[in-house]
Motif scaffolding. Structure first.
Motif, PDB file in Angstrom:
ATOM      1  N   ARG A 110       0.833  -1.214   0.000  1.00 54.85           N
ATOM      2  CA  ARG A 110       0.000   0.000   0.000  1.00 54.85           C
ATOM      3  C   ARG A 110       0.860   1.252   0.000  1.00 54.85           C
ATOM      4  O   ARG A 110       0.635   2.191  -0.772  1.00 54.85           O
ATOM      5  N   ILE A 111       1.885   1.240   0.879  1.00 58.55           N
ATOM      6  CA  ILE A 111       2.737   2.428   0.994  1.00 58.55           C
ATOM      7  C   ILE A 111       3.500   2.655  -0.320  1.00 58.55           C
ATOM      8  O   ILE A 111       3.553   3.771  -0.841  1.00 58.55           O
ATOM      9  N   THR A 112       4.050   1.575  -0.864  1.00 61.93           N
ATOM     10  CA  THR A 112       4.847   1.704  -2.089  1.00 61.93           C
ATOM     11  C   THR A 112       3.990   2.194  -3.254  1.00 61.93           C
ATOM     12  O   THR A 112       4.351   3.135  -3.960  1.00 61.93           O
ATOM     13  N   ARG A 154       1.119   3.669  -3.203  1.00 59.74           N
ATOM     14  CA  ARG A 154       0.621   5.021  -2.980  1.00 59.74           C
ATOM     15  C   ARG A 154       1.688   6.034  -3.386  1.00 59.74           C
ATOM     16  O   ARG A 154       1.415   7.019  -4.054  1.00 59.74           O
ATOM     17  N   HIS A 155       2.926   5.698  -3.022  1.00 61.16           N
ATOM     18  CA  HIS A 155       4.055   6.563  -3.372  1.00 61.16           C
ATOM     19  C   HIS A 155       4.216   6.646  -4.882  1.00 61.16           C
ATOM     20  O   HIS A 155       4.702   7.627  -5.422  1.00 61.16           O
ATOM     21  N   MET A 156       3.803   5.588  -5.587  1.00 62.45           N
ATOM     22  CA  MET A 156       3.920   5.556  -7.041  1.00 62.45           C
ATOM     23  C   MET A 156       2.666   6.089  -7.724  1.00 62.45           C
ATOM     24  O   MET A 156       2.423   5.813  -8.902  1.00 62.45           O
ATOM     25  N   GLY A 157       1.858   6.823  -6.971  1.00 66.47           N
ATOM     26  CA  GLY A 157       0.741   7.517  -7.590  1.00 66.47           C
ATOM     27  C   GLY A 157      -0.488   6.674  -7.843  1.00 66.47           C
ATOM     28  O   GLY A 157      -1.338   7.065  -8.637  1.00 66.47           O
ATOM     29  N   TRP A 193       3.235   5.856 -12.874  1.00 64.26           N
ATOM     30  CA  TRP A 193       3.865   5.959 -11.555  1.00 64.26           C
ATOM     31  C   TRP A 193       4.761   7.189 -11.456  1.00 64.26           C
ATOM     32  O   TRP A 193       5.390   7.414 -10.432  1.00 64.26           O
ATOM     33  N   ARG A 194       4.821   7.971 -12.519  1.00 64.58           N
ATOM     34  CA  ARG A 194       5.626   9.193 -12.475  1.00 64.58           C
ATOM     35  C   ARG A 194       4.707  10.403 -12.451  1.00 64.58           C
ATOM     36  O   ARG A 194       3.672  10.416 -13.121  1.00 64.58           O
ATOM     37  N   THR A 195       5.109  11.427 -11.715  1.00 66.87           N
ATOM     38  CA  THR A 195       4.349  12.671 -11.727  1.00 66.87           C
ATOM     39  C   THR A 195       4.513  13.331 -13.092  1.00 66.87           C
ATOM     40  O   THR A 195       5.343  12.916 -13.906  1.00 66.87           O
ATOM     41  N   ARG A 251       8.060  14.358 -13.560  1.00 63.41           N
ATOM     42  CA  ARG A 251       9.020  13.278 -13.806  1.00 63.41           C
ATOM     43  C   ARG A 251       8.729  12.558 -15.116  1.00 63.41           C
ATOM     44  O   ARG A 251       9.614  11.934 -15.689  1.00 63.41           O
ATOM     45  N   ARG A 281       3.290  18.240  -9.762  1.00 66.54           N
ATOM     46  CA  ARG A 281       3.220  17.146  -8.794  1.00 66.54           C
ATOM     47  C   ARG A 281       2.035  16.213  -9.018  1.00 66.54           C
ATOM     48  O   ARG A 281       1.842  15.268  -8.280  1.00 66.54           O
TER      49      ARG A 281
END
Ligand SMILES: Nc1ncnc2c1ncn2[C@@H]1O[C@H](COP(=O)(O)OP(=O)(O)O)[C@@H](O)[C@H]1O
Ligand SMILES: [Mg+2]
Lengths: 309, 276
Positions: free
Chosen positions: A299-301, A303-306, B110-112, B115, B149
């Motif tokens: 979940r954390i990973t 989420r970090h990857m959008g 997965w990139r903003t 990025r 972002r």
């Protein structure tokens, strides 16, 4: 032509209770209640014959059904212990005893968990390395894949004693042999998941890399790897549960001194059914927590990857 | 010397600048499929000069994308000669001679936004400070300042496509290959983006190759319109447009616009009468 950002959907953290009620909690509790009920009833029927024998031997006659039920739920070595007996045993061995003591279930769980985690790490690494090879080298796919699949058709119970014995012969004992068995079970779902994940980028995403004349390494780290992560986590969840099973299986054939497997073995040797059931539940909780932990990292990973919340 | 300047200096020879940007002669391309071979391109001859805005127009399946992919070295021709900046398409690709905008935005989810735009710069080894500076500049060009972002899913389709254009512009290629970049967008946004693209082209003097199947879009944007027809994919007509360079959307009401559009339509019709 300035445009506004779309409103970000509200994070799902709020309304935990509401979510639990609306979600899967109620059905799960219902099932749990049903299981406990059936368990109590089954305990009466399974333990009754033994009790009747003992009444006969003791010359006691006219035992009421009520007494029989009470006795069936309070035996020292029942065929099937009642849920509350297992709960008391768990409470005693988990919370009441010093966790460094050999009588503590926490101690045994830690022994199993440590080798499961070591095996999980080795298996996951092996699985990823194999998948990377298979995806990048065509001949590897044809040469390795049949062996990888064949490896999983051998029952782990058959191969576990051999691994333990062979490794013991070369002086490797303790944690590592058990970890090998976990790794043996773990690598397979990871390989399969990662082959799928690493080949999941769409042709257009790969073409884009080609227009920049990106190297194979750049394509791997900037496209294939991030694309594969959701697949990786899905297989890691399967793998970590298998790692716990592998560690327990590894404790059985050697008559290990510690670990959940050792508790199971000792319990069945001395007819301590309550201890067996407590250990079983300990194993299930261990596997469940491990899966939940991988899920949390996922979940954390992601989420970090959008990923969308 | 910046990494970017080095890269551009890396394109071999000064000959680049007195040769056309794209030269295609006697190009044929056949896809060998399971059943029958598909003749995607047949005897295509085409020259694109520096600063041209060239549109490929034709019904779907006439080989517009395939021709563009051959120029970009994403597809090998069956026969014929293709030169980009006077060198082979592969050498041009390795020299990062062009920016390619695909029909779909093809952003990495997965990139903003930021990025995604710096992705080609990361691959080309541009230092971080310069990456950010260039990203800020192209984000401004496509009017997406303030969205750095955001993740792609937080943007509308039109904004995603603008990000993909910014990404192609980020490393400042002389040649832009754009495959129906606005194909999936509604007409209002499309008009806006067309006008923006035209302004961008005027300002930067880049060479643009643009695929479309909209006649007004092709006429409005282009200095040269390549009319294509399917089965086999081939060029029917090449129309040099003499519409003024600093045109605005109003020009679509003009007599000259109508004449050029008419000629495109004639070409498309002629291509059609060929078959059945
Ligand atoms: N990879 C491929 N394999 C086989 N046939 C293809 C392939 N790519 C394109 N084609 C065929 O080539 C023809 C031209 O396709 P394309 O260049 O995509 O047309 P357009 O972009 O003008 O719509 C079509 O008939 C299409 O089906
Ligand atoms: Mg196309």
């Amino acid at each position: 032509m300035r445009t506004e950002a779309l409103p970000r959907p509200r994070a799902a953290e709020d309304g935990l209770v509401a979510r639990l009620v609306a979600g899967s909690t109620l059905p799960i509790l219902t099932i749990a209640a049903a299981v406990v009920l059936i368990w109590y009833v089954a305990a009466i029927f399974l333990n009754a014959p033994v009790l009747r024998d003992s009444y006969e031997r003791a010359g006691r006659a006219g035992v009421t059904t009520q007494e029989l039920i009470a006795d069936a739920w309070a035996m020292e070595r029942p065929i099937l212990p009642a849920p509350h007996q297992v709960a008391f045993e768990l409470n005693k061995t988990v919370f009441q005893i010093d966790p460094t003591s050999r009588r503590s279930l926490v101690y045994h769980a830690w022994v199993t968990l440590s080798s499961a985690l070591l095996g999980f790490a080795m298996g996951a690494l092996l699985g990823i390395v194999l998948a990377v090879g298979i995806v990048h080298v065509r001949t590897l796919e044809r040469s390795l894949m049949p062996w990888i699949i064949a490896s999983q058709t051998i029952p782990i119970l058959a191969i576990a004693p051999m691994i333990i014995v062979v490794l013991a012969a070369v002086g490797i004992v303790g944690l590592v042999p058990k970890a090998f068995i976990s790794a043996y079970l773990c690598f397979f779902p990871v390989t399969i998941g990662m082959v799928k994940g690493l080949t999941s980028p769409e042709p257009i995403q790969l073409d884009l890399m080609r227009t920049y004349s990106a190297s194979t390494g750049q394509t791997f780290f900037m496209l294939r790897w991030p694309s594969a992560l959701p697949y990786l986590f899905a297989s890691l969840k399967v793998a970590v549960a298998l790692a716990v099973v592998g560690a327990i299986v590894g404790e059985l054939p050697t008559g290990a001194q510690a670990g959940i497997g050792a508790r199971l073995l000792a319990g069945s040797y001395y007819g301590q059914t309550i201890q067996i059931w407590a250990a079983l539940i300990g194993a299930a909780v261990l596997a469940g927590l491990s899966v939940a932990l991988v899920g949390l990292v996922e979940r954390i990973t992601l989420r970090h990857m959008g990923a969308r919340p | 010397m910046t990494a970017m300047a080095k890269m551009q200096a890396g394109i071999p020879g000064a000959a680049i600048y007195d040769r056309p940007v794209v030269e295609v002669s006697g190009l044929n391309l056949v896809f060998e499929t399971a059943d029958a071979p598909v003749y995607a391109l047949s005897d295509v001859n085409l020259t694109i000069n520096k600063g041209d805005f060239v549109s490929f127009i034709g019904p779907s399946g006439c080989g517009k994308t395939t021709l563009m992919r051959v120029i970009a070295d994403l597809q090998k021709p069956t026969s014929g000669d293709v030169r980009v900046n006077g060198i082979s398409p592969e050498a041009a690709r390795l020299a990062r001679a062009y920016g390619y905008v695909f029909q779909a935005a093809a952003l990495y989810p997965w990139r903003t936004v930021l990025r995604n735009i710096t992705l080609p710069l990361e691959i080309m080894g541009v230092a971080k400070a310069e990456r950010l500076e260039r990203a800020a500049r192209v984000l401004d060009l496509v009017n997406l300042k303030g969205f750095e972002r955001k993740f792609p899913w937080q943007l509308s389709g039109g904004m995603q496509q603008r990000v993909s254009i910014a990404r192609a512009l980020s490393f400042d290629p002389e040649l832009m290959l754009m495959d129906e970049p606005f194909g999936a967008l509604d007409e209002i946004i499309r008009d806006h983006l067309n006008e923006q693209l035209l302004r961008l082209w005027e300002r930067t003097n880049k060479t643009v190759v643009f695929v479309t199947h909209s006649i007004p879009e092709a006429v409005f944007l282009s200095t040269k319109i390549v009319v294509m027809s399917p089965r086999p994919g081939r060029i029917i007509d090449i129309i040099e447009s003499d519409l003024p360079a600093n045109r605005t959307l109003d020009i679509r009401e003009s007599q000259r616009f109508a004449e050029i559009a008419h000629r495109v339509r004639e070409g498309l019709r002629a291509g059609h009468s060929y078959e059945d």
